[in-house]
Design a protein around this motif. Structure first.
Motif, mmCIF file in Angstrom:
data_model
loop_
_atom_site.group_PDB
_atom_site.id
_atom_site.type_symbol
_atom_site.label_atom_id
_atom_site.label_comp_id
_atom_site.label_asym_id
_atom_site.label_seq_id
_atom_site.Cartn_x
_atom_site.Cartn_y
_atom_site.Cartn_z
ATOM 1 N N THR A 1 -3.339 -1.729 -10.831
ATOM 2 C CA THR A 1 -3.473 -1.116 -9.187
ATOM 3 C C THR A 1 -2.551 -1.874 -8.466
ATOM 4 O O THR A 1 -2.039 -1.401 -7.526
ATOM 5 N N THR B 1 -3.796 -3.904 -6.420
ATOM 6 C CA THR B 1 -4.516 -4.164 -5.171
ATOM 7 C C THR B 1 -4.764 -5.918 -5.036
ATOM 8 O O THR B 1 -4.679 -6.747 -5.853
ATOM 9 N N SER C 1 0.135 -8.685 -6.182
ATOM 10 C CA SER C 1 -0.284 -8.210 -5.057
ATOM 11 C C SER C 1 0.905 -8.137 -4.038
ATOM 12 O O SER C 1 0.747 -7.199 -2.915
ATOM 13 N N ASN D 1 1.329 7.576 -2.011
ATOM 14 C CA ASN D 1 0.341 6.519 -1.549
ATOM 15 C C ASN D 1 -1.022 6.736 -2.104
ATOM 16 O O ASN D 1 -1.969 5.951 -1.924
ATOM 17 N N MET E 1 -7.993 6.257 -4.182
ATOM 18 C CA MET E 1 -7.516 5.042 -3.732
ATOM 19 C C MET E 1 -6.314 5.307 -2.840
ATOM 20 O O MET E 1 -5.464 6.363 -3.385
ATOM 21 N N TYR E 2 -6.165 4.948 -1.586
ATOM 22 C CA TYR E 2 -4.807 5.064 -0.843
ATOM 23 C C TYR E 2 -4.408 3.729 -0.700
ATOM 24 O O TYR E 2 -4.975 2.421 -0.409
ATOM 25 N N LYS E 3 -3.282 3.713 -1.154
ATOM 26 C CA LYS E 3 -2.419 2.081 -1.246
ATOM 27 C C LYS E 3 -1.012 2.295 -0.787
ATOM 28 O O LYS E 3 -0.219 3.021 -1.449
ATOM 29 N N SER E 4 -0.754 1.639 0.330
ATOM 30 C CA SER E 4 0.643 1.287 0.737
ATOM 31 C C SER E 4 1.150 0.089 0.653
ATOM 32 O O SER E 4 0.293 -0.659 0.153
ATOM 33 N N GLU F 1 -4.586 -1.072 1.719
ATOM 34 C CA GLU F 1 -5.360 -0.565 0.612
ATOM 35 C C GLU F 1 -6.752 -0.102 0.714
ATOM 36 O O GLU F 1 -7.437 -0.900 1.342
ATOM 37 N N TYR G 1 -10.140 1.759 -1.480
ATOM 38 C CA TYR G 1 -10.609 2.441 -2.584
ATOM 39 C C TYR G 1 -12.267 2.700 -2.656
ATOM 40 O O TYR G 1 -13.002 1.442 -2.359
#
Length: 477
Positions: free
Chosen positions: A27, A29, A41, A371, A393-396, A400, A402
């Motif tokens: 991921t 993260t 990361s 995202n 999960m929201y990840k920009s 992040e 999750y």
């Protein structure tokens, strides 16, 4: 958790029960980069150069119980009673309990240099591990003599298990060896908090129901660290009484076909428990009284605790291993549109415990759109337990969050307090994480105000080239 493992839970009040989340594999993260050391990361021209959870705990944990004792534990935990209808008294059937937890109180990582895309980080984590087997009869005994039809029994209380908790201060390093390969490690200084272990090799019990009592005899060993079983704020304060060390090492490689191969050895280490720890040679008997009275559970627990501590005691240090694992995985990402904003990334993982029995296979699928990522995880282990989990999960590039569970069905039953009589196991699992990047942008050489001269490789990358030679082409890892 006090009532979960009824020999530990009732003999040893409170037990920590969180482990590497398979759902976090690949991921990118901050959590993923600390748990899988070769994972990056930071992303050039997108991320800022520092990342942290800002002391907001990132945690994960699971605990589960298999065997006939599930209904007994469920009713005791939520209804304050024992339903022992599924126990098979007299057969010595075993129930397995496993728990693992980890809480990252602090994660801080920085982009250390473009030569090899080096990343370094420090972390502070609290961990707990538990593993044991307990017989049906050991659990039934906490409800008195009601489920014992015969007068005397032999070898039906032979149970074993351990738990330990400790702090972990870690330093991590990750470097890209080439466009295809990356390497990373995390070294940890450990501070042991509590350890207890019970090993009962022989047992016998004889009931005198007319007198409402029983004679119990045990033969085994009992280990207890200093302050074991005592739970107050000072118990969890960092200290140097029980030092230890562990290491995690990982490598990843992306081949010409786009498959990402990854291997890790995680948390391989030990704890040296202080000279004030105790080892008891348990060889004796005790009388259990008031087995039909309302306070019978407390009576049984107290008498068992006294028996465990009544034998020969030696005071001195001992060493225990941490619950290390070895993992191997393969993954590949597929995109459904030209802009590469909609894709699927399946990952196949095999995990083996190093010091204890246990092997697990998992299939993780990340479905990503911009995202947002939805993850489905299926796993199967050597206890023949199938688990299904999910993650949101929201990840920009610089934020992040999750939340998920890798055991959705038993966790849902636990939350709703609705239990089926035919469940393969009872348990709960949850994980949650957050981090934020800040600082200066990580700029590639063409965009940077300063352009480094020469090859963009660090120490390990140059060493890698000396062994395997320089390689050309291929996509970046």
């Amino acid at each position: 958790m006090k009532k979960f493992l009824l020999l530990f839970l009732l003999l040893i009040p409170s037990m920590f029960a969180a482990a590497q989340q398979f759902s976090q594999y690949n991921t990118g993260t901050l959590f993923d980069s600390f748990e899988n050391p070769s994972q990056r990361s930071f992303i050039r021209d997108s991320s800022y150069n520092m990342a942290s959870n800002f002391l907001i705990p990132n945690f994960g944990g699971y605990a589960f119980l298999t065997g006939n004792a599930q209904r007994s534990v469920q009713t005791r935990l939520f209804d304050e009673r024992y339903d022992n209808s599924q126990l098979k008294v007299g057969e010595g059937k075993l129930n397995h309990v496993i728990g693992n937890t980890g809480v990252y109180l602090l994660m801080f990582k920085w982009y250390a240099g473009m030569q090899g895309d080096k990343e370094m980080g420090i972390s502070f984590k609290t961990k707990g591990e538990a593993n044991g087997t307990i017989t049906d009869e050991s659990i039934a005994l906490f409800n008195g003599s009601a489920n014992f039809q015969n007068q005397a029994y032999n070898q039906i209380l032979n149970s074993k298990g351990y738990y330990q908790t400790y702090h972990q201060i870690g330093f991590s390093y990750r470097e890209k060896l080439s466009k295809r390969a990356a390497f990373g490690f995390k070294v940890n200084f450990l501070m042991g908090l509590q350890y207890q272990e019970i090993l009962i090799n022989n047992s016998s019990i004889a009931f005198d129901k007319a007198a409402d009592r029983a004679e119990l005899a045990l033969d085994g060993l009992y280990y207890a660290s200093e302050n074991a079983g005592r739970f107050k704020a000072s118990t969890f304060a960092p200290n140097f009484r029980n030092p230890g060390a562990s290491v995690s090492i990982g490598g990843s490689y992306k081949n010409e076909g786009g498959y990402i191969w990854q291997g890790n050895v995680k948390d391989l280490g030990f704890i040296h428990w202080s000279g004030k720890s105790n080892t008891y040679r348990v060889l004796g008997s005790t009388t259990l009284t008031d087995l039909s009275r309302p306070w019978r559970e407390d009576t049984v627990r107290n008498q068992l605790s006294n028996l465990l501590k009544s034998g020969y005691m030696s005071t001195g240090s001992f060493i225990t291993p941490t619950d290390g694992v070895a993992e191997a995985s393969v993954a590949k990402k597929y995109f459904f549109n030209y802009d590469r904003t909609f894709g699927l990334m399946p990952t196949l993982i095999v995990q083996k415990q190093l010091f204890y029995p246990g092997i697990t296979g998992a299939l993780v699928n990340h479905l990503q759109y911009n995202n947002l990522t939805i993850t489905a995880t299926a796993s199967y282990n050597d206890l023949r337990l199938f688990n299904f989990g999910g993650q949101f999960m929201y990840k920009s590039p610089n934020f992040e969050f999750y939340l998920g569970s890798e055991r959705l069905l038993p966790t849902g039953r636990m939350v709703l307090q609705r239990f089926g009589n035919n469940s393969a196991y009872t348990g709960a699992d949850v994980f949650l994480g957050f981090s934020l990047k800040f600082g200066r942008p990580v700029e590639s050489p063409l965009n940077a105000s300063y352009i480094p001269m020469g090859e963009e490789k660090g120490f390990f990358g140059r060493f890698f080239d000396k062994i395997f030679g320089k390689r050309k082409g291929g996509g970046e890892l």
